[in-house]
Write a protein that holds these residues in place. Structure first.
Motif, PDB file in Angstrom:
ATOM      1  N   ASN A 365       6.795  -5.753  15.815  1.00  0.00           N
ATOM      2  CA  ASN A 365       6.154  -7.022  15.471  1.00  0.00           C
ATOM      3  C   ASN A 365       6.357  -8.074  16.561  1.00  0.00           C
ATOM      4  N   GLU A 369       3.188  -9.560  18.593  1.00  0.00           N
ATOM      5  CA  GLU A 369       2.937 -10.997  18.454  1.00  0.00           C
ATOM      6  C   GLU A 369       2.987 -11.688  19.810  1.00  0.00           C
ATOM      7  N   ASP A 393       3.124  -4.336  12.280  1.00  0.00           N
ATOM      8  CA  ASP A 393       2.275  -4.341  11.097  1.00  0.00           C
ATOM      9  C   ASP A 393       0.822  -4.078  11.493  1.00  0.00           C
ATOM     10  N   ALA A 394       0.094  -3.404  10.612  1.00  0.00           N
ATOM     11  CA  ALA A 394      -1.278  -3.001  10.909  1.00  0.00           C
ATOM     12  C   ALA A 394      -2.172  -4.191  11.260  1.00  0.00           C
ATOM     13  N   VAL A 395      -1.988  -5.310  10.560  1.00  0.00           N
ATOM     14  CA  VAL A 395      -2.836  -6.472  10.816  1.00  0.00           C
ATOM     15  C   VAL A 395      -2.620  -7.001  12.239  1.00  0.00           C
ATOM     16  N   LEU A 396      -1.389  -6.909  12.714  1.00  0.00           N
ATOM     17  CA  LEU A 396      -1.106  -7.355  14.085  1.00  0.00           C
ATOM     18  C   LEU A 396      -1.707  -6.388  15.098  1.00  0.00           C
ATOM     19  N   GLN A 397      -1.591  -5.098  14.821  1.00  0.00           N
ATOM     20  CA  GLN A 397      -2.172  -4.107  15.734  1.00  0.00           C
ATOM     21  C   GLN A 397      -3.690  -4.274  15.836  1.00  0.00           C
ATOM     22  N   ASP A 398      -4.325  -4.517  14.696  1.00  0.00           N
ATOM     23  CA  ASP A 398      -5.783  -4.695  14.705  1.00  0.00           C
ATOM     24  C   ASP A 398      -6.166  -5.912  15.540  1.00  0.00           C
ATOM     25  N   LYS A 399      -5.421  -6.989  15.389  1.00  0.00           N
ATOM     26  CA  LYS A 399      -5.702  -8.196  16.170  1.00  0.00           C
ATOM     27  C   LYS A 399      -5.532  -7.921  17.651  1.00  0.00           C
ATOM     28  N   SER A 402      -8.313  -6.012  19.256  1.00  0.00           N
ATOM     29  CA  SER A 402      -9.586  -6.729  19.325  1.00  0.00           C
ATOM     30  C   SER A 402      -9.695  -7.620  20.571  1.00  0.00           C
TER      31      SER A 402
END
Length: 518
Positions: A365, A369, A393-399, A402
């Protein structure tokens, strides 16, 4: 420059001025100079005790001095705009110059005013650096309270060419009399001690003169603060020996998982912890780094903690809460180029790499970040992860995926930091699948690979895990009777602020229970 909210706050603060002050600006024709003129004009308009002039002749434009009118001098200068994290520093500078007393112990203030050496300080800060305000405010107070010192506080983004010329690659960075002196977060107490040639001898004498404590807490982070509060509330004579009160929390920017507080920042939380501890009769001994633990079974009486300066403290019971620190890569070149391109705080040092290429080491993380934050500042980010996949976390990896200016490399072992003798020029890594070596050309490396417990000094004194963590039971007890431990330095499975606080409370109650039963 100031919105309605900041204007109202500043007007309220300026009403606390006891003496008139004067701001003298040195300005050019650039946009930053126009903003500086606007800021100073707005400040002067908020109080009849503030006057402003715009006829300064300093070579750094924009810059401005803050001086008491009754004792006009130009020992304190801001170069660039002290906004962002430094707006509070600006407010304090105005108040202190105007005679409002600083919230500093009389002992430290006396030490500052009695410093006999003479020095000129130049300090570089960034507006996003949460470690910089302590240093800015310390140098501000020293320059205003002692005529032997001057302080020029420089916003690195405004003076990027100067930053590059002087090789500043990490903030806060302090030059003394033209030569690099300090890098990294320092408190007023630490800086005053460095300038006071007799400080260590006085500190040793004061500590050795202290009577034994009933409970001695070693470490001043969340766990140590909680332990001290719980023992002090029991009426137990409590001492806290801390290298710096607040611990690693001081190096943490945004905190959003502290239950009941949606968002806070590390320095703010650390200040609140210290303030709460000071509500009780706790003897806080800052700048005290523990070097050795001698159990009561060896002394025949009290547990003894020997400090790095040679002083020692004794106690019936000890609570160890020394926390953890950033883990180093331990590869060739890392130590050589620390603060010359190798950094550990993306929030502090990221702006110094604007438009450059950087790497982030670590795919947890913290690493992801950091990479996301840096991608908005630098030209390109290369994230290097040892494992075959990122652990964030998956949401951080996706960001992260992108973002167009990010490259992700997994199954990669960083093997060396490369440089030209003055600064980082790249890194090498080994592909763990093929054993092939690769080189990445870049200007900065941000290391985000976890923590290591601050327990080396305890080897041989009590039981440690293979990872160097202090082994504790459910009550925080260690393998040594009467010695307890809490927080990130222990085998507690999750290293979180709120967990450390709970563990500190547990250790405090356990220490009390131990004493009443023995």
């Amino acid at each position: 420059m100031l919105d309605a909210n900041l204007t109202a706050q500043l007007k309220q603060y300026l009403a606390m001025l006891r003496e008139p002050i004067e701001l003298v600006a040195s300005l050019g024709d650039d946009a930053k100079s126009l903003q500086t003129r606007e800021l100073i004009s707005e400040i002067a308009a908020l109080s009849d005790k503030v006057s402003a002039r715009f006829d300064g002749t300093d070579a750094r434009k924009p810059s401005f001095t803050i001086s008491p009118v009754a004792n006009a001098h130009s020992r304190l200068r801001f170069a660039g705009l002290p906004m962002g994290h430094e707006f509070t520093s600006l407010v304090l500078a105005l108040l202190w110059a105007g005679g409002h007393p600083p919230k500093v112990s009389q002992e430290v203030l006396d030490q500052v005013t009695s410093l006999a050496s003479t020095h000129d300080f130049e300090m570089y800060f960034s507006l996003t650096c949460h470690n910089c305000p302590d240093v800015v405010q310390a140098l501000t107070l020293i320059a205003l309270k002692n005529a032997n010192f001057t302080a020029t506080l420089i916003e690195g983004g405004t003076y990027q060419a100067e930053v590059d010329t002087r090789g500043v690659m990490a903030v806060p960075a302090v030059f003394k009399d033209g030569a690099m002196w300090l890098s990294g977060k320092k408190t007023l107490e630490e800086i005053a001690a460095l300038l006071d040639t007799g400080a260590e001898e006085k500190a040793v004498a004061a500590i050795n003169a202290k009577a034994p404590f009933e409970v001695l807490v070693v470490g001043g982070g969340p766990a140590g603060a909680a332990a001290a509060i719980y023992t002090a509330r029991k009426g137990i004579r409590t001492g806290v020996a801390a290298e710096r009160f607040g611990g690693q929390v001081l190096d943490t920017l945004g905190i959003e998982n502290f239950i009941s507080v949606s968002h806070t920042e590390g320095p703010k939380l650390a200040a609140a912890l210290e303030s709460h501890v000071k509500d009780y009769e706790v003897d806080i001994m800052n700048l005290s780094r523990a070097e050795k633990l001698i159990p009561a079974s060896e002394t025949g009486g009290y547990h003894e903690v020997v400090l790095s300066n040679g002083a020692s403290l004794k106690a019936r019971s000890v609570i160890l809460s020394t926390g953890a620190r950033w883990r180093n890569m331990n590869v060739p070149g890392e130590a050589e180029y620390a603060n010359k391109g190798v950094a550990y705080c993306p929030h502090c040092d990221g702006p110094l790499f604007k438009g450059k290429r950087v790497a982030v080491i670590g795919g947890g993380n913290s690493g992801v970040e950091a990479a996301i934050d840096l991608a908005g500042i630098v030209a390109h980010v290369t994230l290097v992860e040892f494992d075959s996949q990122m652990r964030a976390d998956a949401v951080l990896q996706d960001k992260l995926r992108s973002l167009p200016n990010v490259t992700i490399i997994t199954s990669a072992l960083t093997t060396e930091v490369l440089g030209d003798g003055a600064k980082v020029t790249g890194l090498t890594y080994k592909d763990r699948a093929t054993e092939e070596l690769h080189t990445v050309e870049l200007e900065g490396i941000f290391v985000q690979i976890g923590l290591v417990p601050n327990t080396e000094w305890l080897k041989g004194a009590l039981a440690l895990s293979p990872r160097g963590e202090i082994e504790i039971d459910a009550k925080g007890a260690t393998s040594v009777p009467g010695v307890f431990a809490a927080g990130d330095c222990t085998t507690v499975p999750y290293k979180q602020i709120i967990i450390a606080m709970g563990a500190g409370a547990t250790a405090g109650l356990s220490a009390f229970d131990y004493m009443i039963r023995n």
